[in-house]
Design a protein around this motif. Structure first.
Motif, short mmCIF file in Angstrom:
data_model
loop_
_atom_site.label_atom_id
_atom_site.label_comp_id
_atom_site.label_asym_id
_atom_site.label_seq_id
_atom_site.Cartn_x
_atom_site.Cartn_y
_atom_site.Cartn_z
N UNK A 1 -6.17 1.82 5.37
CA UNK A 1 -4.97 1.01 5.14
C UNK A 1 -5.32 -0.47 5.29
N UNK A 2 -6.03 -0.80 6.36
CA UNK A 2 -6.41 -2.19 6.59
C UNK A 2 -7.35 -2.70 5.50
N UNK A 3 -8.25 -1.85 5.04
CA UNK A 3 -9.16 -2.23 3.96
C UNK A 3 -8.38 -2.50 2.67
N UNK A 4 -7.33 -1.73 2.43
CA UNK A 4 -6.51 -1.94 1.23
C UNK A 4 -5.84 -3.31 1.26
N UNK A 5 -5.43 -3.75 2.43
CA UNK A 5 -4.84 -5.08 2.56
C UNK A 5 -5.89 -6.17 2.41
N UNK A 6 -7.14 -5.85 2.76
CA UNK A 6 -8.22 -6.83 2.71
C UNK A 6 -8.94 -6.85 1.37
N UNK B 1 0.86 -1.18 0.00
CA UNK B 1 0.00 0.00 0.00
C UNK B 1 0.90 1.23 0.00
N UNK B 2 0.72 2.08 -0.99
CA UNK B 2 1.49 3.32 -1.09
C UNK B 2 0.76 4.41 -0.33
N UNK B 3 1.50 5.17 0.48
CA UNK B 3 0.98 6.36 1.16
C UNK B 3 1.76 7.55 0.67
N UNK B 4 1.08 8.65 0.42
CA UNK B 4 1.77 9.86 0.00
C UNK B 4 1.01 11.10 0.45
N UNK B 5 1.77 12.14 0.70
CA UNK B 5 1.16 13.42 1.02
C UNK B 5 0.93 14.24 -0.24
N UNK B 6 1.48 13.79 -1.35
CA UNK B 6 1.39 14.53 -2.61
C UNK B 6 0.87 13.62 -3.72
N UNK B 7 -0.38 13.26 -3.62
CA UNK B 7 -0.97 12.34 -4.57
C UNK B 7 -1.16 12.93 -5.95
N UNK B 8 -0.99 12.09 -6.95
CA UNK B 8 -1.29 12.49 -8.32
C UNK B 8 -1.75 11.26 -9.09
N UNK B 9 -2.48 11.50 -10.15
CA UNK B 9 -2.97 10.40 -10.98
C UNK B 9 -1.81 9.64 -11.59
N UNK B 10 -0.80 10.36 -12.06
CA UNK B 10 0.34 9.72 -12.72
C UNK B 10 1.07 8.77 -11.79
#
Length: 176
Positions: free
Chosen positions: A110-115, A78-87
């Motif tokens: 985060x947990x839902x992303x793993x599930x 799971x990627x986390x970022x403070x500067x999200x972009x579509x690319x």
């Protein structure tokens, strides 16, 4: 014993908080603040799930995705970022990430992303067209991704002075 969730974030405070939060939820977790430490811990602990910051002290977390998957091809990242972009979201998924979330994020997302569950807000698409500023931000992020996070190469590709690009990147992404 369940392998721990690997939290990879160069901010030691955020890293520690996320590790403690996961542990309090009954999920074993360990933290790494750079790519080399992350790869070592992934091998040692048989990690099958990782939370990866997109920006690791100037290095793109995107470059770490295939290296983690070389350790365990079924690893869920799971990627986390403070500067999200579509690319960068598209590139992260192409490289093998399970999900791409922007900070601040609730632990449930985060947990839902793993599930394999998509948070409901991730399914929403904007009703409005993107502003010119947001389109510029998305374009810069796409070119930056194409250049593996290299600021100088990105500035040359955009025909922009490197300092101007750095100023633009230092700002928070504009709203749609």
């Amino acid at each position: 014993m369940t392998p721990p969730i690997l939290v990879i974030d160069d901010d030691p405070t955020f890293n520690g908080i996320l590790v403690r939060t996961l542990t309090r939820r009954g999920l074993p977790a360990i933290g790494a603040v750079d790519g080399d430490e992350a790869l070592r811990l992934a091998r040692e602990h048989g990690v099958r799930r990782a939370v990866l910051d997109l920006n690791l002290a100037g290095m793109s977390g995107l470059l770490l995705i295939p290296r983690l998957l070389d350790i365990d091809a079924s690893m869920r990242i799971v990627i986390l970022t403070g500067y999200g972009s579509i690319a960068t979201a598209v590139e992260a998924v192409k490289r093998g990430a399970t999900q791409y979330l922007t900070k601040p994020v609730e632990i449930e997302a985060v947990l839902a992303a793993f599930a394999d569950e998509m948070p409901s807000e991730a399914l929403c698409t904007p009703d409005e067209t993107l502003s010119v500023d947001r389109l510029e931000w998305e374009h810069i992020q796409r070119v930056l991704t194409e250049n593996d996070g290299n600021i100088s190469a990105t500035a040359r590709a955009l025909k922009m002075h490197r300092r101007t690009l750095q100023r633009k990147l230092a700002k928070h992404p504009v709203r749609a």
